[in-house]
Design an enzyme around this catalytic site. Structure first.
Site, PDB file in Angstrom:
ATOM      1  N   ASN A 176       0.861  -1.197   0.000  1.00 25.97           N
ATOM      2  CA  ASN A 176       0.000   0.000   0.000  1.00 25.97           C
ATOM      3  C   ASN A 176       0.892   1.239   0.000  1.00 25.97           C
ATOM      4  OD1 ASN A 176       0.611   0.771   2.796  1.00 25.97           O
ATOM      5  ND2 ASN A 176      -0.525  -1.078   3.329  1.00 25.97           N
ATOM      6  N   VAL A 200      -0.748 -10.708   0.983  1.00 21.85           N
ATOM      7  CA  VAL A 200       0.616 -11.088   0.602  1.00 21.85           C
ATOM      8  C   VAL A 200       1.645 -10.146   1.248  1.00 21.85           C
ATOM      9  CG1 VAL A 200       0.678  -9.809  -1.593  1.00 21.85           C
ATOM     10  CG2 VAL A 200       1.946 -11.926  -1.360  1.00 21.85           C
ATOM     11  N   ASP A 201       1.278  -8.905   1.437  1.00 21.44           N
ATOM     12  CA  ASP A 201       2.150  -7.918   2.088  1.00 21.44           C
ATOM     13  C   ASP A 201       2.496  -8.391   3.510  1.00 21.44           C
ATOM     14  OD1 ASP A 201       3.491  -5.541   2.440  1.00 21.44           O
ATOM     15  OD2 ASP A 201       1.705  -4.286   2.600  1.00 21.44           O
ATOM     16  N   TYR A 203      -7.901  -5.246  -2.270  1.00 21.53           N
ATOM     17  CA  TYR A 203      -8.254  -4.119  -3.140  1.00 21.53           C
ATOM     18  C   TYR A 203      -9.349  -4.438  -4.160  1.00 21.53           C
ATOM     19  CZ  TYR A 203      -4.500  -1.117  -1.302  1.00 21.53           C
ATOM     20  OH  TYR A 203      -3.699  -0.329  -0.513  1.00 21.53           O
TER      21      TYR A 203
END
Ligand code: AR6
Length: 171
Positions: free
Chosen positions: A22, A31-32, A119
């Site tokens: 982000n 995944v972040d 998202y």
């Protein structure tokens, strides 16, 4: 060379992993979160020195405790229904990641399905964009970079496989 696999991106034996980050680059879910939790605190520290990444842009860091050498963080667009430049911004993510790959002479890279989780970008359309940009990159791919799409769920995997067969096998 393109490969489509089902699984977890953090365990790939690959030179560079792409993160669906982000704007703050401070980590998050999906995944972040997985990438930051395996890479460790030093990744967060390096991200803090960068500070911000615009939607559609990409930045390179080291990969710390991951098996890879680099993480390329890109910020996909949030899906607002399609009238907010989302498609162009997602294309930019892929183009900017490929620009870094070219610049740094990276030989292998793994992508998640950017923007299609938190998202909410539609998987079908996001996959079209990912594969179209990949095909463009491969036209000028003098270094024979290996590109792996790591699909976390069965549906994403099937969409990638079908579209890959359509786009790459029929030209
Ligand atoms: N390996 C591969 N793919 C994964 C993994 C994994 N370990 N975990 C999830 N995915 P998302 P976004 C898939 O939500 O939509 C974060 O909070 C997932 O199933 O990770 O771009 C960031 O900080 C989906 O197919 O990213 C941002 O705030 C794909 O990865 C925001 O989420 C992308 O889902 C970014 O949202």
């Amino acid at each position: 060379m393109v490969e489509i696999v089902k699984g977890d991106i953090v365990i790939q034996e690959i030179e560079a992993i792409v993160n669906a980050a982000n704007n703050s680059l401070l980590g998050g879910a999906g995944v972040d979160g997985a990438i930051h939790s395996v890479a460790g605190k030093e990744l967060l520290a390096e991200c803090k020195t960068i500070g911000f990444c615009k939607t559609g842009q990409a930045v390179l860091t080291k990969a710390y405790k991951l098996k890879s050498d680099f993480v390329i963080h890109t910020v996909g667009p949030i899906w607002y229904g399609g009238g907010n430049n989302e498609e162009h911004l997602l294309s930019l993510c892929y183009r900017n990641v490929f620009n870094i790959i070219r610049e740094k002479n990276i030989k292998s890279v793994a992508f998640p399905a950017i923007s299609t989780g938190v998202y909410k970008f539609p998987v079908d359309l996001a996959t079209d964009i990912a594969l179209r940009e990949t095909r463009e990159f491969l036209k000028s791919n003098i270094n024979n970079v290996k590109i792996v799409f790591v699909c976390y769920d069965e549906n994403t995997y099937n969409v990638y496989l079908n579209k890959f067969n359509q786009l790459f096998r029929k030209g």
